[in-house]
Design an enzyme around this catalytic site. Structure first.
Site, mmCIF file in Angstrom:
data_model
loop_
_atom_site.group_PDB
_atom_site.id
_atom_site.type_symbol
_atom_site.label_atom_id
_atom_site.label_comp_id
_atom_site.label_asym_id
_atom_site.label_seq_id
_atom_site.Cartn_x
_atom_site.Cartn_y
_atom_site.Cartn_z
ATOM 1 C CG ASP A 144 -1.758 1.174 1.419
ATOM 2 O OD1 ASP A 144 -1.567 2.160 0.667
ATOM 3 O OD2 ASP A 144 -2.640 1.154 2.295
ATOM 4 C CE LYS A 157 -4.422 6.360 5.258
ATOM 5 N NZ LYS A 157 -4.719 5.319 6.290
ATOM 6 C CG ASN A 178 4.546 7.602 1.512
ATOM 7 O OD1 ASN A 178 5.154 8.320 2.315
ATOM 8 N ND2 ASN A 178 3.476 6.889 1.848
ATOM 9 N N GLY A 196 8.901 11.147 -2.451
ATOM 10 C CA GLY A 196 10.076 10.919 -1.590
ATOM 11 C C GLY A 196 10.982 9.857 -2.201
ATOM 12 C CE LYS A 205 14.404 16.029 -1.247
ATOM 13 N NZ LYS A 205 14.739 15.485 0.075
ATOM 14 C CE1 TYR A 224 -9.360 9.259 -9.080
ATOM 15 C CE2 TYR A 224 -10.647 10.773 -10.436
ATOM 16 C CZ TYR A 224 -9.656 9.799 -10.317
ATOM 17 O OH TYR A 224 -8.978 9.386 -11.449
ATOM 18 C CE1 TYR A 229 7.501 16.541 -1.400
ATOM 19 C CE2 TYR A 229 9.449 15.295 -2.016
ATOM 20 C CZ TYR A 229 8.495 15.629 -1.084
ATOM 21 O OH TYR A 229 8.542 15.067 0.169
ATOM 22 N NE ARG A 284 -13.025 3.011 -14.643
ATOM 23 C CZ ARG A 284 -11.705 3.072 -14.520
ATOM 24 N NH1 ARG A 284 -11.083 4.227 -14.702
ATOM 25 N NH2 ARG A 284 -10.986 2.012 -14.217
HETATM 26 P P1 NAD Z 1 -7.604 0.852 -11.644
HETATM 27 O O1 NAD Z 1 -8.487 0.881 -10.470
HETATM 28 O O2 NAD Z 1 -7.764 -0.242 -12.633
HETATM 29 O O3 NAD Z 1 -6.078 0.849 -11.207
HETATM 30 C C1 NAD Z 1 -5.594 1.482 -10.059
HETATM 31 C C2 NAD Z 1 -4.575 0.564 -9.408
HETATM 32 O O4 NAD Z 1 -4.048 1.212 -8.231
HETATM 33 C C3 NAD Z 1 -5.171 -0.763 -8.937
HETATM 34 O O5 NAD Z 1 -4.383 -1.843 -9.353
HETATM 35 C C4 NAD Z 1 -5.197 -0.631 -7.415
HETATM 36 O O6 NAD Z 1 -5.126 -1.877 -6.763
HETATM 37 C C5 NAD Z 1 -3.978 0.255 -7.184
HETATM 38 N N1 NAD Z 1 -4.019 0.985 -5.902
HETATM 39 C C6 NAD Z 1 -5.012 1.776 -5.426
HETATM 40 N N2 NAD Z 1 -4.678 2.263 -4.234
HETATM 41 C C7 NAD Z 1 -3.440 1.775 -3.947
HETATM 42 C C8 NAD Z 1 -2.546 1.923 -2.843
HETATM 43 N N3 NAD Z 1 -2.864 2.674 -1.769
HETATM 44 N N4 NAD Z 1 -1.344 1.287 -2.888
HETATM 45 C C9 NAD Z 1 -1.013 0.541 -3.955
HETATM 46 N N5 NAD Z 1 -1.813 0.353 -5.019
HETATM 47 C C10 NAD Z 1 -3.019 0.971 -5.011
HETATM 48 O O7 NAD Z 1 -7.757 2.268 -12.355
HETATM 49 P P2 NAD Z 1 -7.143 2.842 -13.709
HETATM 50 O O8 NAD Z 1 -8.253 3.245 -14.582
HETATM 51 O O9 NAD Z 1 -6.117 1.915 -14.243
HETATM 52 O O10 NAD Z 1 -6.444 4.177 -13.185
HETATM 53 C C11 NAD Z 1 -5.044 4.249 -12.987
HETATM 54 C C12 NAD Z 1 -4.640 5.673 -12.663
HETATM 55 O O11 NAD Z 1 -4.980 6.530 -13.752
HETATM 56 C C13 NAD Z 1 -5.329 6.251 -11.423
HETATM 57 O O12 NAD Z 1 -4.406 7.054 -10.714
HETATM 58 C C14 NAD Z 1 -6.436 7.117 -12.000
HETATM 59 O O13 NAD Z 1 -6.770 8.174 -11.145
HETATM 60 C C15 NAD Z 1 -5.797 7.601 -13.292
HETATM 61 N N6 NAD Z 1 -6.843 7.947 -14.281
HETATM 62 C C16 NAD Z 1 -7.484 6.963 -14.995
HETATM 63 C C17 NAD Z 1 -8.472 7.321 -15.893
HETATM 64 C C18 NAD Z 1 -9.178 6.292 -16.734
HETATM 65 O O14 NAD Z 1 -10.049 6.670 -17.531
HETATM 66 N N7 NAD Z 1 -8.855 5.018 -16.661
HETATM 67 C C19 NAD Z 1 -8.835 8.668 -16.061
HETATM 68 C C20 NAD Z 1 -8.177 9.629 -15.291
HETATM 69 C C21 NAD Z 1 -7.170 9.262 -14.422
HETATM 70 N N1 UDP Z 2 -22.898 6.450 -16.611
HETATM 71 C C1 UDP Z 2 -24.119 5.965 -17.034
HETATM 72 N N2 UDP Z 2 -24.408 4.659 -16.809
HETATM 73 C C2 UDP Z 2 -23.549 3.808 -16.203
HETATM 74 C C3 UDP Z 2 -22.295 4.302 -15.782
HETATM 75 C C4 UDP Z 2 -22.014 5.645 -15.988
HETATM 76 O O1 UDP Z 2 -24.943 6.709 -17.599
HETATM 77 O O2 UDP Z 2 -23.888 2.625 -16.051
HETATM 78 C C5 UDP Z 2 -22.585 7.868 -16.891
HETATM 79 C C6 UDP Z 2 -22.119 8.664 -15.687
HETATM 80 O O3 UDP Z 2 -23.225 9.214 -15.002
HETATM 81 C C7 UDP Z 2 -21.267 9.721 -16.357
HETATM 82 C C8 UDP Z 2 -20.663 9.004 -17.571
HETATM 83 O O4 UDP Z 2 -21.494 7.875 -17.787
HETATM 84 O O5 UDP Z 2 -22.064 10.782 -16.821
HETATM 85 C C9 UDP Z 2 -19.231 8.533 -17.343
HETATM 86 O O6 UDP Z 2 -19.221 7.835 -16.127
HETATM 87 P P1 UDP Z 2 -17.949 6.996 -15.634
HETATM 88 O O7 UDP Z 2 -18.326 6.362 -14.334
HETATM 89 O O8 UDP Z 2 -17.469 6.112 -16.713
HETATM 90 O O9 UDP Z 2 -16.788 8.058 -15.422
HETATM 91 P P2 UDP Z 2 -16.708 9.620 -15.071
HETATM 92 O O10 UDP Z 2 -16.375 10.276 -16.352
HETATM 93 O O11 UDP Z 2 -18.003 10.117 -14.524
HETATM 94 O O12 UDP Z 2 -15.610 9.660 -14.078
#
Ligand code: NAD
Ligand code: UDP
Length: 326
Positions: free
Chosen positions: A68, A103, A111, A114, A117, A157, A171, A198
């Site tokens: 974590d 968190k 972390n 860090g 760095k 978020y 940093y 999603r």
């Molecule tokens: P995801 O949930 O599939 O992946 C996130 C990963 O982070 C998971 O494997 C989870 O187990 C790990 N994780 C969460 N908290 C943790 C912790 N405290 N310590 C160690 N591991 C931890 O989501 P994703 O879609 O792959 O997103 C990855 C990154 O990209 C995220 O930071 C997210 O905010 C960013 N992001 C994704 C999207 C998208 O559309 N997929 C859009 C904007 C930003």
């Molecule tokens: N949404 C929806 N039906 C679903 C899931 C999401 O209509 O079953 C809508 C949600 O309200 C948002 C958009 O689809 O307007 C994208 O949602 P998502 O959860 O994929 O990501 P967001 O862009 O909101 O982070």
């Protein structure tokens, strides 16, 4: 003018990917290993799974550390870059894990900075279009400061990521850490969990199972969807460039949620109906990246059309749903 400097790090680098067992992180690990780098994936699997990186486990250049990152992070040996992707990302996940999300965006980012760095490593933060909140500027440019409700449910978020950007820049300014910030817009593709919540995975799974597609609200809200391979190429272009950012990386083709539902019914040939459910609190009404900066400084733009990206994602989700049902 492009600020791309070519493949970075030159030769065989050693790169830490936090959240590397998640959807985006695992694709990033794949590309980095393909490019000949050594990858240390750090993940506590709260929303990800080692199944996403199983195929890399026997690869000499890949190590998995179950940890974590909101707790102090230690990695032995030299590190060239820390890519900080750990964070719940689906609204369903971060609404279920509000404190963990705050968190990992705050303590976790601290972390990981860090670590960067201490190792004199480049640090890349996975930020998000959610820093713009419910945007009142459209399309969103990097110079827009956003419209976020700090005390609403999504604030856990949005504000975590805004804090993460702020501490990353602190940093950089105070300690000279070499940083990059990418603002990722809605990305989809294989390895999204069927139950991730999603919109793309929800609609595809519902269509494949012949269940109603759940459009939240009246479906006029918009999103712009980027296929994962394009997204990862943009992120790596930023990592390899001299540009600190933030840089928007996403696909500017914008659709209403209703248009997406209709397209998915057509592509899958499903007989599913569309039903409407309550709109989540503070759901952004419109979202579309301005990618002018990415085009000019990275020479990057997406090229996978949505229908093709969705077809590739259908194959993955179909086999996942079948596997889980067996
Ligand atoms: P995801 O949930 O599939 O992946 C996130 C990963 O982070 C998971 O494997 C989870 O187990 C790990 N994780 C969460 N908290 C943790 C912790 N405290 N310590 C160690 N591991 C931890 O989501 P994703 O879609 O792959 O997103 C990855 C990154 O990209 C995220 O930071 C997210 O905010 C960013 N992001 C994704 C999207 C998208 O559309 N997929 C859009 C904007 C930003
Ligand atoms: N949404 C929806 N039906 C679903 C899931 C999401 O209509 O079953 C809508 C949600 O309200 C948002 C958009 O689809 O307007 C994208 O949602 P998502 O959860 O994929 O990501 P967001 O862009 O909101 O982070």
């Amino acid at each position: 003018m492009t600020e791309r400097t070519g493949r970075w790090p030159a030769g065989r680098g050693r790169i830490v990917v936090t959240g590397g067992a998640g959807f985006l992180g695992s694709h990033l690990c794949d590309r980095l290993v393909e490019h000949g780098h050594e990858v240390v994936c750090v993940d506590n699997c709260v929303t990800g799974s080692t199944a996403n990186v199983d195929h890399l486990m026997s690869h000499g250049g890949f190590t998995f550390l179950g940890h974590d990152v909101s707790k102090p992070v230690s990695v032995d040996g030299p590190v060239d870059a820390v890519l900080h992707f750990a964070s719940p990302a689906s609204p369903r996940d971060y609404l279920e894990l509000p404190i963990q999300t705050l968190k990992v965006g705050s303590l976790g980012t601290h972390n990981c900075l860090g670590l960067a760095k201490a190792k004199d490593a480049r640090f890349l933060l996975a930020s998000t279009s959610e820093v713009y909140g419910d945007p009142q500027v459209h399309p969103q440019t990097e110079s827009y400061w956003g419209h976020v409700n700090p005390i609403g449910p999504r604030g856990v978020y949005d504000e975590a990521k805004r804090f993460a950007e702020a501490i990353t820049m602190a940093y950089h300014r105070s300690h000279g850490v070499d940083v990059r910030i990418v603002r990722i817009f809605n990305t989809y593709g294989p390895r999204m969990r069927p139950s991730d919540g999603r919109v793309v995975s929800n609609f595809l799974v519902q269509a494949l199972q012949g269940k109603p597609l759940t459009v939240y609200g009246d479906g006029t809200q918009t999103r712009s969807f980027c296929y994962v391979d394009d997204e990862v190429a943009g992120i790596l272009a930023l990592l390899e460039s001299d540009h600190v950012g933030p840089v928007n990386i996403g696909n500017p083709n914008e659709f209403t949620v209703s248009e997406l539902a209709e397209m998915i019914i057509e592509i899958t040939g499903s007989s599913s109906e569309i039903v409407h459910e309550a709109l989540p609190v503070d759901d952004p009404t419109q979202r579309r990246p301005d990618i002018g900066l990415a085009r000019s400084v990275l020479g990057w733009e997406p090229d996978v059309p949505i229908r093709e990206g969705l077809a590739r994602t259908v194959s993955y989700l179909e086999s996942e749903v079948n596997r889980r049902e067996r």
